[in-house]
Design an enzyme around this catalytic site. Structure first.
Site, PDB file in Angstrom:
ATOM      1  CG  ASP A  47      -2.069  -0.865   1.185  1.00  0.00           C
ATOM      2  OD1 ASP A  47      -2.582  -1.253  -0.121  1.00  0.00           O
ATOM      3  OD2 ASP A  47      -2.460  -1.476   2.109  1.00  0.00           O
ATOM      4  N   GLY A  48       1.871   1.283   0.535  1.00  0.00           N
ATOM      5  CA  GLY A  48       3.045   2.192   0.792  1.00  0.00           C
ATOM      6  C   GLY A  48       3.335   2.754  -0.675  1.00  0.00           C
ATOM      7  CG  ASN A 100      -3.483   5.967   3.609  1.00  0.00           C
ATOM      8  OD1 ASN A 100      -4.496   5.229   3.132  1.00  0.00           O
ATOM      9  ND2 ASN A 100      -2.491   5.410   3.922  1.00  0.00           N
ATOM     10  CD  GLU A 101      -2.527   8.661   7.286  1.00  0.00           C
ATOM     11  OE1 GLU A 101      -1.584   9.015   6.545  1.00  0.00           O
ATOM     12  OE2 GLU A 101      -3.181   7.730   7.252  1.00  0.00           O
ATOM     13  NE  ARG A 152      -4.664  23.229  27.278  1.00  0.00           N
ATOM     14  CZ  ARG A 152      -6.159  24.086  27.264  1.00  0.00           C
ATOM     15  NH1 ARG A 152      -7.107  23.343  26.714  1.00  0.00           N
ATOM     16  NH2 ARG A 152      -5.729  25.208  27.370  1.00  0.00           N
ATOM     17  CG  ASP A 181       0.808  12.544  22.204  1.00  0.00           C
ATOM     18  OD1 ASP A 181       1.118  13.718  23.155  1.00  0.00           O
ATOM     19  OD2 ASP A 181       1.010  11.340  22.266  1.00  0.00           O
ATOM     20  CB  ALA A 189      -2.132  10.788  23.423  1.00  0.00           C
ATOM     21  CD  GLN A 241       6.794  13.182   9.948  1.00  0.00           C
ATOM     22  OE1 GLN A 241       6.243  12.305   9.825  1.00  0.00           O
ATOM     23  NE2 GLN A 241       7.743  13.545  11.098  1.00  0.00           N
TER      24      GLN A 241
HETATM   25  P1  NAP Z   1       5.294   2.820   6.526  1.00  0.00           P
HETATM   26  O1  NAP Z   1       5.719   3.076   8.088  1.00  0.00           O
HETATM   27  O2  NAP Z   1       6.433   2.028   5.694  1.00  0.00           O
HETATM   28  O3  NAP Z   1       4.264   1.835   6.274  1.00  0.00           O
HETATM   29  C1  NAP Z   1       2.942   1.784   7.360  1.00  0.00           C
HETATM   30  C2  NAP Z   1       1.997   0.874   7.171  1.00  0.00           C
HETATM   31  O4  NAP Z   1       0.724   1.082   6.839  1.00  0.00           O
HETATM   32  C3  NAP Z   1       2.566  -0.295   6.270  1.00  0.00           C
HETATM   33  O5  NAP Z   1       2.288  -1.764   6.513  1.00  0.00           O
HETATM   34  C4  NAP Z   1       1.538  -0.026   4.899  1.00  0.00           C
HETATM   35  O6  NAP Z   1       1.173  -1.197   4.337  1.00  0.00           O
HETATM   36  C5  NAP Z   1       0.247   0.417   5.587  1.00  0.00           C
HETATM   37  N1  NAP Z   1      -0.714   1.111   4.949  1.00  0.00           N
HETATM   38  C6  NAP Z   1      -0.717   1.967   4.233  1.00  0.00           C
HETATM   39  N2  NAP Z   1      -1.823   2.646   3.689  1.00  0.00           N
HETATM   40  C7  NAP Z   1      -2.766   1.581   4.159  1.00  0.00           C
HETATM   41  C8  NAP Z   1      -4.169   1.686   4.274  1.00  0.00           C
HETATM   42  N3  NAP Z   1      -5.045   2.290   3.344  1.00  0.00           N
HETATM   43  N4  NAP Z   1      -4.672   0.492   4.789  1.00  0.00           N
HETATM   44  C9  NAP Z   1      -4.136  -0.405   5.527  1.00  0.00           C
HETATM   45  N5  NAP Z   1      -2.809  -0.114   5.660  1.00  0.00           N
HETATM   46  C10 NAP Z   1      -2.110   0.663   5.007  1.00  0.00           C
HETATM   47  O7  NAP Z   1       4.732   4.181   5.952  1.00  0.00           O
HETATM   48  P2  NAP Z   1       4.676   4.494   4.462  1.00  0.00           P
HETATM   49  O8  NAP Z   1       4.886   3.058   3.518  1.00  0.00           O
HETATM   50  O9  NAP Z   1       5.236   5.629   3.960  1.00  0.00           O
HETATM   51  O10 NAP Z   1       2.944   4.901   4.359  1.00  0.00           O
HETATM   52  C11 NAP Z   1       2.374   5.768   5.220  1.00  0.00           C
HETATM   53  C12 NAP Z   1       1.177   5.414   5.809  1.00  0.00           C
HETATM   54  O11 NAP Z   1       1.727   4.959   6.991  1.00  0.00           O
HETATM   55  C13 NAP Z   1       0.552   6.743   6.412  1.00  0.00           C
HETATM   56  O12 NAP Z   1      -0.392   7.252   5.083  1.00  0.00           O
HETATM   57  C14 NAP Z   1      -0.318   6.170   7.542  1.00  0.00           C
HETATM   58  O13 NAP Z   1      -1.691   5.669   7.293  1.00  0.00           O
HETATM   59  C15 NAP Z   1       0.657   4.780   7.941  1.00  0.00           C
HETATM   60  N6  NAP Z   1       0.929   5.115   9.459  1.00  0.00           N
HETATM   61  C16 NAP Z   1       0.415   3.930  10.333  1.00  0.00           C
HETATM   62  C17 NAP Z   1       0.644   4.252  11.431  1.00  0.00           C
HETATM   63  C18 NAP Z   1       0.134   3.256  12.471  1.00  0.00           C
HETATM   64  O14 NAP Z   1      -0.740   2.362  12.070  1.00  0.00           O
HETATM   65  N7  NAP Z   1       0.402   3.423  13.714  1.00  0.00           N
HETATM   66  C19 NAP Z   1       1.671   5.227  12.034  1.00  0.00           C
HETATM   67  C20 NAP Z   1       2.096   6.037  10.882  1.00  0.00           C
HETATM   68  C21 NAP Z   1       1.821   5.949   9.691  1.00  0.00           C
HETATM   69  P3  NAP Z   1       2.169  -2.024   3.191  1.00  0.00           P
HETATM   70  O15 NAP Z   1       3.227  -2.606   4.009  1.00  0.00           O
HETATM   71  O16 NAP Z   1       1.447  -2.617   2.350  1.00  0.00           O
HETATM   72  O17 NAP Z   1       2.866  -0.783   2.490  1.00  0.00           O
END
Ligand code: NAP
Length: 271
Positions: A45-46, A122-123, A148, A150, A185, A225
């Site tokens: 998905d990333g 995504n967000e 107030r 995180d 939080a 970011q």
């Molecule tokens: P990353 O840290 O490498 O990946 C974050 C995880 O989010 C990966 O496992 C990715 O899946 C999964 N993901 C992305 N879009 C998704 C969706 N729509 N539904 C379900 N899982 C999804 O970061 P990145 O690859 O640059 O992706 C950025 C995304 O990471 C942000 O948009 C945010 O949604 C997510 N994120 C999640 C958290 C958390 O869950 N605590 C924290 C920070 C960011 P794949 O392994 O298939 O690529």
């Protein structure tokens, strides 16, 4: 038809990319990185998030398809073993296009600097780099609460399975043009109070975050970011634009939720 491929750049993804290029060129399709009709994302998905941002300036002309080379994804929902079938369907144009809502992000500054605009698949989240985030949350021009804590996160429906889910947000079907605000939080006691529940806002609503403390904020848009300085407000609406996915077979959202979070039904890369 013109196509391009975005690979996660690991060995398997690159091997599949070469295979797909051979097949697609064999069917008379043209590799065109600048103006593709179809973008094949090979990775996770990333990887699809990266592809989306690369082509977010031509969403009306582009359809995305994701092949997963790890676990099953939400955007990347094709298995490597299905690549031949997928390529034949692309070549014969045997696919439907489905559209998912996006989030429109506008960051306004206190100085005369022009506002920054982004689209999120995504967000978008907001955090304060050093101190507790203190923001007034305004809904449709009316003060709603002083937050107030995180941080705050505004998610699209298809992003509800990503960061928003980890923050306790609801899973929202992507056919609902909406956006979801979740808290990170929040400080809640006798003095400070927030609603504490995620809010799901419809397409005609607007959410504005206005800083109370500190003018500099870390704002994420999907994987991007950035530190924004001297911020006056951050505005969120459901975008008028949509992302288009090429769908070759039915794979309902709730099936993908079940396969990803509950039980995979053997839908892994080897299955
Ligand atoms: P990353 O840290 O490498 O990946 C974050 C995880 O989010 C990966 O496992 C990715 O899946 C999964 N993901 C992305 N879009 C998704 C969706 N729509 N539904 C379900 N899982 C999804 O970061 P990145 O690859 O640059 O992706 C950025 C995304 O990471 C942000 O948009 C945010 O949604 C997510 N994120 C999640 C958290 C958390 O869950 N605590 C924290 C920070 C960011 P794949 O392994 O298939 O690529």
């Amino acid at each position: 038809m013109k196509y391009t491929i975005q690979s996660r750049n690991d060995e398997l993804s690159n091997r599949l990319m070469d295979e797909a290029i051979d097949y697609l060129n064999g069917f008379g399709l043209v590799y065109n990185e600048d103006e593709p009709d179809v973008v094949l994302s090979i990775g996770g998905d990333g990887t699809l998030l990266h592809a989306f941002h690369k082509y977010s300036h031509r969403l009306k002309e582009t359809a995305f398809v994701g092949i997963h080379t790890g676990h099953l994804g939400f955007y990347a929902d094709w298995k490597p073993s299905e690549i031949e079938k997928l390529v034949i369907s692309i070549a014969r144009k045997e696919f439907d296009v489905i559209e998912y809502p996006l989030l429109d992000v506008a960051i306004n500054y206190r100085s005369n600097k022009e506002s920054s605009h982004y689209l999120a698949l995504n967000e978008s989240s907001v955090k304060s780099p050093e101190v507790t985030l203190v923001m007034d949350v305004e809904l449709n021009g009316n003060h709603f609460e002083r937050f107030r804590g995180d941080g705050l996160c505004m998610s699209t429906p298809s992003g509800s399975t990503a960061y928003s889910k980890a923050l306790g947000g609801a899973l929202v079907h992507p056919s609902l043009p909406s956006m979801q605000l979740t808290e990170m939080a929040s400080i809640n006691n006798r003095v400070f109070r927030t609603v504490g529940s995620p809010l799901i806002l419809p397409a005609h609503h607007k959410c504005v975050l206005k800083p109370v403390k500190g003018p500099d904020f870390m704002v994420t848009v999907d994987h991007l970011q950035l530190l924004h300085k001297d911020v006056k407000s951050i505005e969120y609406i459901v975008s008028k634009e949509k992302v288009r996915f090429a769908r070759f077979r039915p794979f309902p959202f709730w099936r993908r939720v079940r396969d990803s979070f509950i039980e995979s039904n053997g839908r892994n890369i080897s299955g």
